[in-house]
Enzyme design. Structure first.
Site, PDB file in Angstrom:
ATOM      1  CG  ASP A  11      -1.989  -1.018   1.198  1.00 25.48           C
ATOM      2  OD1 ASP A  11      -2.341  -1.428   0.086  1.00 25.48           O
ATOM      3  OD2 ASP A  11      -2.495  -1.403   2.262  1.00 25.48           O
ATOM      4  CG  ASP A 130     -11.573  -2.125  -0.954  1.00 26.32           C
ATOM      5  OD1 ASP A 130     -10.853  -3.120  -1.151  1.00 26.32           O
ATOM      6  OD2 ASP A 130     -11.180  -0.960  -1.160  1.00 26.32           O
TER       7      ASP A 130
END
Length: 253
Positions: A11, A130
């Protein structure tokens, strides 16, 4: 038997690898190029590089960091964050990525999935989902903009739709489990795996090597993605693969 893939996730925010809990409280863990190189040497099957604030900040993925990362590794690289058009996809693939991951832009414009799949091939189009359990526990909703916005779209229905539009793979993150180190969300993984025929990558919640075994043993996911366990040198990719091999889970050693 197809081998199960182990995929470290980078990330990236402002050019640095970060890690948080439930998508917040981000901590710096290093330079993406160096981190990717280490995982490549450890035997990772792929690397996923997510520019996690690109969409929220309304900017493009950092092509330069992608290019420098791709030069240092010899395994597939998936890149996501701020990808909104066929031009964006072309630029990222040209920079050295093997696959692109889209989330918010796919929800906003589902036709992009079909257009991208037709132009570049479904094998390089990954749809990131997500998902978060609804308050009434009736199922999972899809969130976008780095987990900030609830779309009120059912995750299972969305997974079926992206497959029909030509997605080659689903990167499935449980927002409830993300960064908690309590293990992958097997219920969510099973709900999605049972709904589609394309590969599903489990993401969110890995805290120990046993979590990899549990998700491969309890669900039909094709790969497991993790960050904290690798970033903080708790275990190497090779540790995980040796453990899984000993447990008769097929991995590429």
């Amino acid at each position: 038997m197809l081998t199960k893939r182990i995929i470290p996730c980078l990330d990236v925010k402002m050019g640095r690898v970060v890690k948080g809990v439930n998508f917040v409280n981000l901590k710096d863990v290093g330079d993406p190029v160096q981190v990717a190189e280490v995982y490549n040497k450890q035997g990772a099957d792929e690397i996923v590089f997510l520019d996690i604030t690109a969409t929220h900040e309304g900017r493009k993925t950092m092509i330069d960091v992608v290019r420098r990362t791709a030069e240092k590794i010899f395994i597939p690289l998936t890149v996501g964050g701020g990808i909104n058009s066929l031009e964006d996809i072309k630029n990222i693939l040209r920079a050295g990525a093997d696959k692109i991951s889209i989330n918010s832009s796919a929800i906003k414009n589902p036709d992009l999935i079909k257009e991208a799949s037709d132009k570049f091939g479904s094998q390089c189009i990954v749809i990131a989902i997500d998902a978060k359990l609804r308050d009434d526990k009736s199922g999972y909703n899809v969130f976008v903009h780095g987990g900030r916005i609830d779309t009120n779209i059912d995750a299972v229905q969305w997974a079926k739709k992206v497959e029909s539009l030509g997605a080659g793979e689903i990167l499935l993150t449980s927002m409830d489990s993300d960064g908690t180190k309590d293990g992958y969300n097997s219920n969510l993984c099973n709900a999605i795996c049972n709904a589609v025929n394309i590969p599903v990558i489990a993401s969110g919640g890995c805290g120990k090597v046993e979590d990899f075994y549990d998700v491969f043993n309890k669900t039909n996911v094709d790969a497991a993605l993790a960050a904290s366990i690798f970033h903080y040198n708790q275990n190497t990719v090779s540790d995980v693969k040796k453990y899984l091999n000993n447990k008769n889970i097929s991995v590429r050693l």
